[in-house]
Design an enzyme around this catalytic site. Structure first.
Site, short mmCIF file in Angstrom:
data_model
loop_
_atom_site.label_atom_id
_atom_site.label_comp_id
_atom_site.label_asym_id
_atom_site.label_seq_id
_atom_site.Cartn_x
_atom_site.Cartn_y
_atom_site.Cartn_z
N SER A 143 0.86 -1.18 0.00
CA SER A 143 0.00 0.00 0.00
C SER A 143 0.89 1.23 0.00
CB SER A 143 -0.89 0.01 1.25
OG SER A 143 -1.56 1.25 1.39
N TYR A 156 -2.21 -0.18 10.55
CA TYR A 156 -2.28 -0.63 9.16
C TYR A 156 -1.02 -0.23 8.40
CZ TYR A 156 -3.99 -1.29 4.40
OH TYR A 156 -4.12 -1.69 3.09
#
Length: 266
Positions: A143, A156
């Site tokens: 990501s 995250y």
């Protein structure tokens, strides 16, 4: 198009929806047999039926919760023992977008278990066979938040930071072989992870949201072009190159063995 017997078997985790579902569709189009891993049996069965009928490929479903150690071990063992696997996509991931102090330990642990532990163990399961046969492709979905942290993304972002550095390390390990290891760093993509994470897509800048189809197609285009790291939504290649160069220069600049002058007492 090659036959599925020539291409072998591709494995996709988190295959019941979102990027995983589209990855499975694209791999079936290319002629791969499939092993699909996800928690939702109904969604997996529905997808498998469509892919078998449309592309004539063999599809095997594994209903598994990769945050569960027993389920993860079963999947890893099967992968390790299957010499037909030639392509593996670590796509499964989960997110809770909130400050860490307002996120339960159970949710934090689930992110670590799925985004880090499962990805690492499944990579470890498939790579020895690839190395033995000197052939295979591994894609790890990272990501852009692996290199950037928001007030609500500390856990995250931390897990995706692992994916980024771990995948770079694997690339160094297989350098000079016929094995491909690709890191894909999407930005905002129209998947269920946002709803699961507590931030609906409707609350985001709609112009910044990429469709799952566009993201997967960009990832495959990057793979076919030989990219080690693919940023589907970054238009300026110079930004990617500058980031890579700065990363290397920062590491090189650290190899001095002496404190920097700014830390020395006068």
């Amino acid at each position: 198009m090659k036959t599925n017997n020539e291409l072998g078997t591709a494995v996709v985790t988190g295959a019941s929806s979102g990027l995983g579902k589209v990855f499975a569709q694209r791999l079936a189009e290319r002629g791969y047999n499939l092993k699909l891993v996800a928690r939702r049996e109904d969604k997996l069965n529905e997808l498998a039926d469509v892919l078998r009928a449309k592309y004539g490929v063999t599809v095997t479903n594994y209903v598994a919760d990769l945050s569960n150690a027993t389920d993860l071990e079963k999947v890893a063992t099967d992968i390790q023992n299957d010499s037909n696997i030639t392509f593996f996509i670590n796509n499964a991931g989960t997110s809770t977008l909130a400050p860490s102090t307002k996120t339960s330990i159970a949710k934090q642990k689930e992110m670590v278990d799925v985004n880090i532990t499962a990805l690492m163990l499944l990579s470890n399961a498939v790579l020895p066979g690839f190395i033995e046969r000197n052939q295979g492709t591994l894609i790890n979905i990272g990501s852009v938040l692996g290199a950037y942290t928001l007030p609500m993304s500390s856990i995250y972002s931390g897990t995706k930071g692992f994916v980024v550095q771990y995948t770079r390390g694997l690339q160094e390990e297989v350098k000079g072989t016929n094995i491909k290891v690709q890191l894909v760093n999407p930005s905002i993509t129209a998947t269920e992870i946002w709803e699961v994470g507590g931030v609906p897509l409707s609350a985001l800048d709609q112009a910044a949201i990429m469709t799952t189809e566009d993201c997967v197609d960009a990832a495959f285009a990057g793979l076919d072009a030989g990219e080690l790291a693919t940023f589907p939504s970054v238009h300026n290649q110079e930004l990617i190159d500058a980031y890579e160069n700065a990363r290397i220069q920062l590491f090189t600049g650290s190899q001095t063995g002496k404190p920097a002058e700014r830390y020395l007492q006068n």
